[in-house]
Design a protein around this motif. Sequence first.
Motif, PDB file in Angstrom:
ATOM      1  N   PHE A   1     -65.303   2.587  36.129  1.00  0.00           N
ATOM      2  CA  PHE A   1     -65.958   2.646  34.824  1.00  0.00           C
ATOM      3  C   PHE A   1     -66.027   4.080  34.315  1.00  0.00           C
ATOM      4  O   PHE A   1     -65.783   4.348  33.127  1.00  0.00           O
ATOM      5  N   GLY A   2     -66.354   5.027  35.195  1.00  0.00           N
ATOM      6  CA  GLY A   2     -66.424   6.431  34.797  1.00  0.00           C
ATOM      7  C   GLY A   2     -65.085   6.958  34.310  1.00  0.00           C
ATOM      8  O   GLY A   2     -65.009   7.658  33.303  1.00  0.00           O
ATOM      9  N   VAL A   3     -64.015   6.601  35.020  1.00  0.00           N
ATOM     10  CA  VAL A   3     -62.675   7.062  34.626  1.00  0.00           C
ATOM     11  C   VAL A   3     -62.271   6.457  33.285  1.00  0.00           C
ATOM     12  O   VAL A   3     -61.810   7.163  32.377  1.00  0.00           O
ATOM     13  N   LEU A   4     -62.439   5.124  33.133  1.00  0.00           N
ATOM     14  CA  LEU A   4     -62.023   4.466  31.902  1.00  0.00           C
ATOM     15  C   LEU A   4     -62.852   4.914  30.701  1.00  0.00           C
ATOM     16  O   LEU A   4     -62.314   5.171  29.618  1.00  0.00           O
ATOM     17  N   ALA A   5     -64.175   5.041  30.905  1.00  0.00           N
ATOM     18  CA  ALA A   5     -65.032   5.466  29.802  1.00  0.00           C
ATOM     19  C   ALA A   5     -64.681   6.881  29.346  1.00  0.00           C
ATOM     20  O   ALA A   5     -64.648   7.174  28.154  1.00  0.00           O
ATOM     21  N   SER A   6     -64.408   7.760  30.292  1.00  0.00           N
ATOM     22  CA  SER A   6     -64.058   9.138  29.931  1.00  0.00           C
ATOM     23  C   SER A   6     -62.716   9.208  29.219  1.00  0.00           C
ATOM     24  O   SER A   6     -62.535   9.991  28.285  1.00  0.00           O
ATOM     25  N   LEU A   7     -61.760   8.373  29.635  1.00  0.00           N
ATOM     26  CA  LEU A   7     -60.454   8.373  28.971  1.00  0.00           C
ATOM     27  C   LEU A   7     -60.553   7.799  27.562  1.00  0.00           C
ATOM     28  O   LEU A   7     -59.941   8.309  26.621  1.00  0.00           O
ATOM     29  N   PHE A   8     -61.326   6.708  27.406  1.00  0.00           N
ATOM     30  CA  PHE A   8     -61.467   6.103  26.086  1.00  0.00           C
ATOM     31  C   PHE A   8     -62.177   7.038  25.110  1.00  0.00           C
ATOM     32  O   PHE A   8     -61.913   7.023  23.909  1.00  0.00           O
ATOM     33  N   LYS A   9     -63.077   7.872  25.631  1.00  0.00           N
ATOM     34  CA  LYS A   9     -63.820   8.810  24.792  1.00  0.00           C
ATOM     35  C   LYS A   9     -63.273  10.231  24.910  1.00  0.00           C
ATOM     36  O   LYS A   9     -63.945  11.192  24.537  1.00  0.00           O
ATOM     37  N   SER A  10     -62.055  10.359  25.406  1.00  0.00           N
ATOM     38  CA  SER A  10     -61.495  11.694  25.636  1.00  0.00           C
ATOM     39  C   SER A  10     -61.323  12.469  24.341  1.00  0.00           C
ATOM     40  O   SER A  10     -61.423  13.689  24.323  1.00  0.00           O
ATOM     41  N   ARG A  11     -61.054  11.771  23.226  1.00  0.00           N
ATOM     42  CA  ARG A  11     -60.906  12.484  21.959  1.00  0.00           C
ATOM     43  C   ARG A  11     -62.177  13.242  21.599  1.00  0.00           C
ATOM     44  O   ARG A  11     -62.135  14.393  21.180  1.00  0.00           O
ATOM     45  N   ASP A  12     -63.332  12.568  21.748  1.00  0.00           N
ATOM     46  CA  ASP A  12     -64.595  13.240  21.439  1.00  0.00           C
ATOM     47  C   ASP A  12     -64.855  14.390  22.397  1.00  0.00           C
ATOM     48  O   ASP A  12     -65.328  15.452  22.001  1.00  0.00           O
ATOM     49  N   LEU A  13     -64.551  14.173  23.689  1.00  0.00           N
ATOM     50  CA  LEU A  13     -64.796  15.222  24.676  1.00  0.00           C
ATOM     51  C   LEU A  13     -63.851  16.394  24.478  1.00  0.00           C
ATOM     52  O   LEU A  13     -64.237  17.549  24.635  1.00  0.00           O
ATOM     53  N   GLU A  14     -62.594  16.114  24.105  1.00  0.00           N
ATOM     54  CA  GLU A  14     -61.643  17.194  23.874  1.00  0.00           C
ATOM     55  C   GLU A  14     -62.071  18.028  22.683  1.00  0.00           C
ATOM     56  O   GLU A  14     -61.913  19.248  22.677  1.00  0.00           O
ATOM     57  N   GLY A  15     -62.606  17.395  21.674  1.00  0.00           N
ATOM     58  CA  GLY A  15     -62.976  18.119  20.471  1.00  0.00           C
ATOM     59  C   GLY A  15     -64.015  19.191  20.722  1.00  0.00           C
ATOM     60  O   GLY A  15     -64.119  20.148  19.970  1.00  0.00           O
ATOM     61  N   LEU A  16     -64.802  19.059  21.798  1.00  0.00           N
ATOM     62  CA  LEU A  16     -65.807  20.053  22.104  1.00  0.00           C
ATOM     63  C   LEU A  16     -65.197  21.392  22.485  1.00  0.00           C
ATOM     64  O   LEU A  16     -65.816  22.431  22.324  1.00  0.00           O
ATOM     65  N   SER A  17     -63.977  21.381  22.995  1.00  0.00           N
ATOM     66  CA  SER A  17     -63.358  22.606  23.483  1.00  0.00           C
ATOM     67  C   SER A  17     -62.348  23.184  22.499  1.00  0.00           C
ATOM     68  O   SER A  17     -61.757  24.213  22.762  1.00  0.00           O
ATOM     69  N   TYR A  18     -62.133  22.509  21.368  1.00  0.00           N
ATOM     70  CA  TYR A  18     -61.118  22.968  20.432  1.00  0.00           C
ATOM     71  C   TYR A  18     -61.651  24.102  19.569  1.00  0.00           C
ATOM     72  O   TYR A  18     -62.684  23.994  18.934  1.00  0.00           O
ATOM     73  N   LYS A  19     -60.917  25.183  19.516  1.00  0.00           N
ATOM     74  CA  LYS A  19     -61.183  26.273  18.594  1.00  0.00           C
ATOM     75  C   LYS A  19     -59.887  27.011  18.360  1.00  0.00           C
ATOM     76  O   LYS A  19     -59.014  27.030  19.216  1.00  0.00           O
ATOM     77  N   GLY A  20     -59.767  27.623  17.190  1.00  0.00           N
ATOM     78  CA  GLY A  20     -58.576  28.424  16.951  1.00  0.00           C
ATOM     79  C   GLY A  20     -57.839  28.012  15.704  1.00  0.00           C
ATOM     80  O   GLY A  20     -58.130  26.996  15.076  1.00  0.00           O
ATOM     81  N   ARG A  21     -56.854  28.832  15.341  1.00  0.00           N
ATOM     82  CA  ARG A  21     -56.116  28.627  14.106  1.00  0.00           C
ATOM     83  C   ARG A  21     -55.202  27.408  14.150  1.00  0.00           C
ATOM     84  O   ARG A  21     -54.628  27.051  13.130  1.00  0.00           O
ATOM     85  N   HIS A  22     -55.026  26.792  15.333  1.00  0.00           N
ATOM     86  CA  HIS A  22     -54.215  25.579  15.373  1.00  0.00           C
ATOM     87  C   HIS A  22     -54.981  24.383  14.812  1.00  0.00           C
ATOM     88  O   HIS A  22     -54.418  23.305  14.640  1.00  0.00           O
ATOM     89  N   LEU A  23     -56.276  24.568  14.496  1.00  0.00           N
ATOM     90  CA  LEU A  23     -57.077  23.506  13.890  1.00  0.00           C
ATOM     91  C   LEU A  23     -56.966  23.579  12.373  1.00  0.00           C
ATOM     92  O   LEU A  23     -57.062  24.654  11.779  1.00  0.00           O
ATOM     93  N   LYS A  24     -56.780  22.435  11.742  1.00  0.00           N
ATOM     94  CA  LYS A  24     -56.701  22.350  10.284  1.00  0.00           C
ATOM     95  C   LYS A  24     -57.753  21.341   9.820  1.00  0.00           C
ATOM     96  O   LYS A  24     -57.638  20.150  10.104  1.00  0.00           O
ATOM     97  N   VAL A  25     -58.786  21.816   9.125  1.00  0.00           N
ATOM     98  CA  VAL A  25     -59.855  20.944   8.633  1.00  0.00           C
ATOM     99  C   VAL A  25     -59.471  20.444   7.246  1.00  0.00           C
ATOM    100  O   VAL A  25     -59.254  21.239   6.327  1.00  0.00           O
ATOM    101  N   ALA A  26     -59.354  19.133   7.087  1.00  0.00           N
ATOM    102  CA  ALA A  26     -58.969  18.532   5.813  1.00  0.00           C
ATOM    103  C   ALA A  26     -60.212  18.161   5.013  1.00  0.00           C
ATOM    104  O   ALA A  26     -61.165  17.596   5.560  1.00  0.00           O
TER     105      ALA A  26
END
Length: 315
Positions: free
Chosen positions: A101-126
């Motif tokens: 359950f921990g593995v599947l839940a983390s993978l399904f919510k990986s987009r939200d978790l990844e977004g916490l670490s994103y910073k930099g000019r490769h990000l484009k806010v629309a």
Amino acid sequence: MPIWIFRFSTLIAFPFLTYDFIDKDPVSLAGGLLCALIVVLAEAVFKRLRLIKIMIACLGFLVGFLLFAFTDYAVQNFSAAGSLAWWAQNGRYVEIGLMVFGVLASLFKSRDLEGLSYKGRHLKVADVSALMDGRIVDLCEINFLSGVIVLPVFVLEALNKMAASKDPLERAKGRRGLDVATRLQELKDIAVRVTSKTPKAENETERIVKLAKSFDAEVVTLDFNVNKIGALYDVVVLNIADLATALKPVVLPGETMSLFIMKDGKEKEQGIGYLDDGTMVVVEDGRKHIGKRTEVSVYSILQTSSGRMIFAKVK
């Protein structure tokens, strides 16, 4: 080619090793083949996963194990004898279930978790204007915009509110913006992330710039006001309208072109035509050629804040 060599050699080597070193029977041969298939499948899956997803899955596995350890401690120390007997028989299944359950839940919510670490000019806010316009999808499809497209929740809520409006034009714009957001998320070659972060600001324009500032990101827009506020906050703004203006074909005084004159102009005997990119061409003595395609000669170009105008004469 080397990866196929690895897979082929794995499928051959594992059954041979189990048959030779464990037991010379069909069961060992089948077990080796099964192990080889698991290794090849794991290699294919891990190849498609980025490192951050693997780390998030490991984190979910650890969280599942910690939940089991906490539950096991509570059962061992605070439960009745009947519960202890049941736990002794089924505790292992609970442990496996929690870790899976921990593995599947983390993978399904990986987009939200990844977004916490994103910073930099490769990000484009629309912003709202970029989504309503729709050309951002075309720019992403031709790889002109790279990196990660960030869709703020407050922008999607604004589009949803417009889509529910009673005004037909505003409702159409809102629905188009939501459709563009959906098309962006369906693109395979570019990542799209939704963020619920909402900075405090007086208006939505300032809010989008502050959000980009917090991520050290760039803003994709068609609103010229965003350019002005972005300059105040030292945020890079990618205005699609400015890009379209910069890509307009260069026309020099003295050049001739074939132009379809559509209507009459403000002055006497003037005709109005348009280039393929929408640039207005004012043609002297063009009124009598309305509805026809004729050769015109450019004699002046006027660049204004709202665009470019070309003045020409019938050749």
